[in-house]
Design an enzyme around this catalytic site. Structure first.
Site, PDB file in Angstrom:
ATOM      1  N   ASN A 100       9.857   9.169  43.757  1.00 33.48           N
ATOM      2  CA  ASN A 100       8.785   9.335  44.857  1.00 33.48           C
ATOM      3  C   ASN A 100       8.439  10.808  45.272  1.00 33.48           C
ATOM      4  O   ASN A 100       7.632  10.940  46.137  1.00 33.48           O
ATOM      5  CB  ASN A 100       8.617   7.871  45.553  1.00 33.48           C
ATOM      6  CG  ASN A 100       9.842   8.447  46.520  1.00 33.48           C
ATOM      7  OD1 ASN A 100      10.658   9.343  46.441  1.00 33.48           O
ATOM      8  ND2 ASN A 100       9.959   7.609  47.618  1.00 33.48           N
TER       9      ASN A 100
ATOM     10  N   ASP B 156      22.370  14.847  53.453  1.00 30.93           N
ATOM     11  CA  ASP B 156      21.895  13.549  53.976  1.00 30.93           C
ATOM     12  C   ASP B 156      23.228  12.665  53.858  1.00 30.93           C
ATOM     13  O   ASP B 156      24.233  13.024  53.467  1.00 30.93           O
ATOM     14  CB  ASP B 156      20.859  12.943  53.311  1.00 30.93           C
ATOM     15  CG  ASP B 156      20.851  13.296  51.910  1.00 30.93           C
ATOM     16  OD1 ASP B 156      21.732  13.500  51.396  1.00 30.93           O
ATOM     17  OD2 ASP B 156      19.741  12.930  51.380  1.00 30.93           O
TER      18      ASP B 156
ATOM     19  N   HIS C 154      10.618  12.425  47.131  1.00 33.61           N
ATOM     20  CA  HIS C 154      11.312  12.597  48.345  1.00 33.61           C
ATOM     21  C   HIS C 154      12.545  13.678  48.188  1.00 33.61           C
ATOM     22  O   HIS C 154      12.917  14.082  46.904  1.00 33.61           O
ATOM     23  CB  HIS C 154      12.084  11.488  48.731  1.00 33.61           C
ATOM     24  CG  HIS C 154      13.202  10.748  48.193  1.00 33.61           C
ATOM     25  ND1 HIS C 154      13.350   9.474  47.791  1.00 33.61           N
ATOM     26  CD2 HIS C 154      14.314  11.576  47.636  1.00 33.61           C
ATOM     27  CE1 HIS C 154      14.687   9.309  47.134  1.00 33.61           C
ATOM     28  NE2 HIS C 154      15.116  10.431  47.259  1.00 33.61           N
TER      29      HIS C 154
ATOM     30  N   GLU D 267      10.879  10.590  52.859  1.00 37.49           N
ATOM     31  CA  GLU D 267      10.187   9.922  52.042  1.00 37.49           C
ATOM     32  C   GLU D 267       8.666  10.123  52.400  1.00 37.49           C
ATOM     33  O   GLU D 267       8.407  10.692  53.129  1.00 37.49           O
ATOM     34  CB  GLU D 267      10.499   8.487  52.482  1.00 37.49           C
ATOM     35  CG  GLU D 267      12.004   7.863  52.422  1.00 37.49           C
ATOM     36  CD  GLU D 267      12.542   7.874  50.958  1.00 37.49           C
ATOM     37  OE1 GLU D 267      11.703   8.312  49.959  1.00 37.49           O
ATOM     38  OE2 GLU D 267      13.334   7.056  50.523  1.00 37.49           O
TER      39      GLU D 267
HETATM   40  C1  F6R Z   1      20.812  13.345  47.857  1.00 36.75           C
HETATM   41  C2  F6R Z   1      19.579  13.377  48.027  1.00 36.75           C
HETATM   42  C3  F6R Z   1      18.377  12.796  47.298  1.00 36.75           C
HETATM   43  C4  F6R Z   1      18.575  12.922  45.806  1.00 36.75           C
HETATM   44  C5  F6R Z   1      17.358  12.201  45.089  1.00 36.75           C
HETATM   45  C6  F6R Z   1      17.626  11.985  43.664  1.00 36.75           C
HETATM   46  O1  F6R Z   1      21.630  13.917  48.636  1.00 36.75           O
HETATM   47  O2  F6R Z   1      19.296  13.970  49.201  1.00 36.75           O
HETATM   48  O3  F6R Z   1      17.164  13.347  47.652  1.00 36.75           O
HETATM   49  O4  F6R Z   1      18.546  14.333  45.479  1.00 36.75           O
HETATM   50  O5  F6R Z   1      17.544  10.858  45.640  1.00 36.75           O
HETATM   51  O6  F6R Z   1      18.839  11.180  43.382  1.00 36.75           O
HETATM   52  P1  F6R Z   1      19.399  11.055  41.869  1.00 36.75           P
HETATM   53  O7  F6R Z   1      20.063  12.714  41.534  1.00 36.75           O
HETATM   54  O8  F6R Z   1      20.580  10.168  42.039  1.00 36.75           O
HETATM   55  O9  F6R Z   1      18.342  10.821  40.757  1.00 36.75           O
END
Ligand code: F6R
Length: 243
Positions: A136, A67, A138, A143
């Site tokens: 959450n 992403d 995701h 989401e």
């Molecule tokens: C990042 C991504 C997100 C993160 C998730 C956890 O490329 O795709 O899904 O893996 O938001 O983020 P952290 O590791 O910062 O808790």
């Protein structure tokens, strides 16, 4: 799905690096799907150390990131493009031409989503997809919602995600509100998935994703339907899972 317990963040990072290390050693010209965020930083550091020790060669590796924020320049320190350079690409011998990230500067949502999906098709599939998970549930920036969106698309980030990401920006107003992300089907097409997670604030998401019903309300739950998923979670992240 195999769930491995790590003692803590460092242990999780080392165990995850071992798996990427094995993947690249077994198939030097593999395609790795990569993630950003706080969780994989230790794992990338570990891989860089092994590269510096002469133990791993990225010269034939291709990468595709999950992403990127929409409306952000690659030179912006908060862009995922910048993150990947900072934590991995500039520190190992990967060919930059073989790295792929959605183009956050392309404001044409349909064109960028179709372009990235085509890039992934041309690569012929991801051998190993690295994932983190949001509080959450995701994965990528898919989401919670009423349906699983299949292919690369643009999402409005959930309030909780904007809130979680504000730590990286000067103020909450600077946090981008949209992102391009691989879709659920895009992620599920990877031959292998490696999900890493650390910390008690993720314990609910972990319990719901891996032990609850499969539902788009908890996007990570779809991983129960994939045939080759390895989860490396530290004790705190596993603390709400049934024993
Ligand atoms: C990042 C991504 C997100 C993160 C998730 C956890 O490329 O795709 O899904 O893996 O938001 O983020 P952290 O590791 O910062 O808790």
């Amino acid at each position: 799905m195999r769930i491995y317990e790590a003692k803590d963040y460092d242990d999780m990072s080392r165990k995850a690096a071992n798996i990427i290390f094995a993947q690249v050693t077994m198939k030097p010209d593999c395609t790795l799907g990569l993630a950003t965020g706080s969780t994989p930083i230790g794992m990338y550091q570990n891989l860089v150390e092994r590269y510096n020790a002469g133990d791993i060669d990225f010269s034939e590796v291709t990468t595709a990131n999950l992403d990127e924020y929409r409306g952000i320049e690659p030179t912006n320190e908060q862009s995922y493009y910048y993150f990947m350079n900072e934590h991995l690409f500039s520190k190992v011998n990967i060919d930059k031409n073989n790295t792929n990230i959605p183009d956050g500067t392309n404001m044409d949502v349909e064109a960028e989503s179709a372009r990235y999906e085509q890039v992934l098709r041309t690569l012929g599939g991801v051998d190993m997809q690295l994932l983190g998970i949001g509080r959450n549930g995701h994965i990528g920036f898919n989401e919670p919602g009423e349906e699983f969106v299949k292919e690369t698309h643009c999402v409005d980030l959930a309030e909780s995600t904007i809130e979680a990401n504000k730590r990286f920006f000067d103020s909450i107003d600077d946090v981008p509100k949209q992102a391009y992300t691989m879709g659920i089907q895009t992620i599920m097409k990877a031959k292998k998935i490696l999900l890493i997670v650390s910390g008690e604030d993720k314990a609910d998401a972990v319990a719901k994703s891996f032990f609850g019903p499969v539902t788009p309300k908890v996007p990570g739950s779809i991983l129960q339907m994939h045939q080759d998923v390895i989860v490396i979670a530290d004790r705190a992240a596993l603390s709400k899972c049934p024993r």
